[in-house]
Scaffold this motif. Sequence first.
Motif, PDB file in Angstrom:
ATOM      1  N   GLN A   8      42.355  67.489 -15.064  1.00  0.00           N
ATOM      2  CA  GLN A   8      41.152  66.707 -14.761  1.00  0.00           C
ATOM      3  C   GLN A   8      40.104  67.583 -14.068  1.00  0.00           C
ATOM      4  O   GLN A   8      38.913  67.528 -14.404  1.00  0.00           O
ATOM      5  N   ASN A   9      40.554  68.381 -13.104  1.00  0.00           N
ATOM      6  CA  ASN A   9      39.636  69.275 -12.390  1.00  0.00           C
ATOM      7  C   ASN A   9      39.035  70.314 -13.340  1.00  0.00           C
ATOM      8  O   ASN A   9      37.851  70.648 -13.236  1.00  0.00           O
ATOM      9  N   ALA A  10      39.861  70.835 -14.256  1.00  0.00           N
ATOM     10  CA  ALA A  10      39.368  71.809 -15.226  1.00  0.00           C
ATOM     11  C   ALA A  10      38.324  71.184 -16.141  1.00  0.00           C
ATOM     12  O   ALA A  10      37.338  71.833 -16.505  1.00  0.00           O
ATOM     13  N   LEU A  11      38.537  69.926 -16.501  1.00  0.00           N
ATOM     14  CA  LEU A  11      37.572  69.220 -17.344  1.00  0.00           C
ATOM     15  C   LEU A  11      36.233  69.074 -16.619  1.00  0.00           C
ATOM     16  O   LEU A  11      35.175  69.350 -17.188  1.00  0.00           O
ATOM     17  N   THR A  12      36.296  68.679 -15.364  1.00  0.00           N
ATOM     18  CA  THR A  12      35.079  68.526 -14.570  1.00  0.00           C
ATOM     19  C   THR A  12      34.341  69.858 -14.455  1.00  0.00           C
ATOM     20  O   THR A  12      33.121  69.930 -14.647  1.00  0.00           O
ATOM     21  N   LYS A  16      30.590  70.848 -15.993  1.00  0.00           N
ATOM     22  CA  LYS A  16      29.512  71.376 -15.160  1.00  0.00           C
ATOM     23  C   LYS A  16      29.015  72.720 -15.685  1.00  0.00           C
ATOM     24  O   LYS A  16      27.823  73.014 -15.618  1.00  0.00           O
ATOM     25  N   ALA A  17      29.951  73.540 -16.186  1.00  0.00           N
ATOM     26  CA  ALA A  17      29.603  74.874 -16.684  1.00  0.00           C
ATOM     27  C   ALA A  17      29.141  74.842 -18.143  1.00  0.00           C
ATOM     28  O   ALA A  17      28.784  75.878 -18.698  1.00  0.00           O
ATOM     29  N   ARG A  18      29.162  73.668 -18.755  1.00  0.00           N
ATOM     30  CA  ARG A  18      28.810  73.507 -20.165  1.00  0.00           C
ATOM     31  C   ARG A  18      29.677  74.397 -21.077  1.00  0.00           C
ATOM     32  O   ARG A  18      29.193  74.981 -22.046  1.00  0.00           O
ATOM     33  N   ASP A  19      30.950  74.472 -20.724  1.00  0.00           N
ATOM     34  CA  ASP A  19      31.934  75.235 -21.498  1.00  0.00           C
ATOM     35  C   ASP A  19      32.541  74.294 -22.532  1.00  0.00           C
ATOM     36  O   ASP A  19      33.511  73.583 -22.258  1.00  0.00           O
TER      37      ASP A  19
END
Length: 149
Positions: A8-12, A16-19
């Motif tokens: 979940q944190n990686a998704l957020t 944010k980084a538009r990755d």
Amino acid sequence: MDKKQELQNALTTAMKARDEDTKRTVRLVLSSIKLAEVEAGGELDEPRILAILQKEVKTREDTIEEAKTANRDDLVRQAEKEIAILNRFLPQQMNEDELRSLAKEVIEETGASSMRDMGQVMKNLIPKLEGRASGQEASKVVRDLLQKS
């Protein structure tokens, strides 16, 4: 922090980084986890989540094989990116010697002596892997060891 929260944190962070690659890959994994939770009727434990991650990696590996035969380099590159992203959430993978050593240990513990005992060996070995090797790799090593004995 558990794997689901880590995802979940990686998704957020990816959003944010538009990755886009990470966002898409992590969303797919989270949806697979959610589906498995619905089927199970509750939260999944860490080993089940690691198994889902490994299954997703295996799916990408199969995609690479198929894409190579179809001469689709774009699909190969995409699947390789996704595997790299997924591997960030998996524990350090065992090499074959470590896996073989652990399998020998479990074979001795269970007193297995033939292929008929493979199910019992696998039942005791899989929890000890803790996501550091796939069931397919473990099965291959156990089969090899039991056939030699």
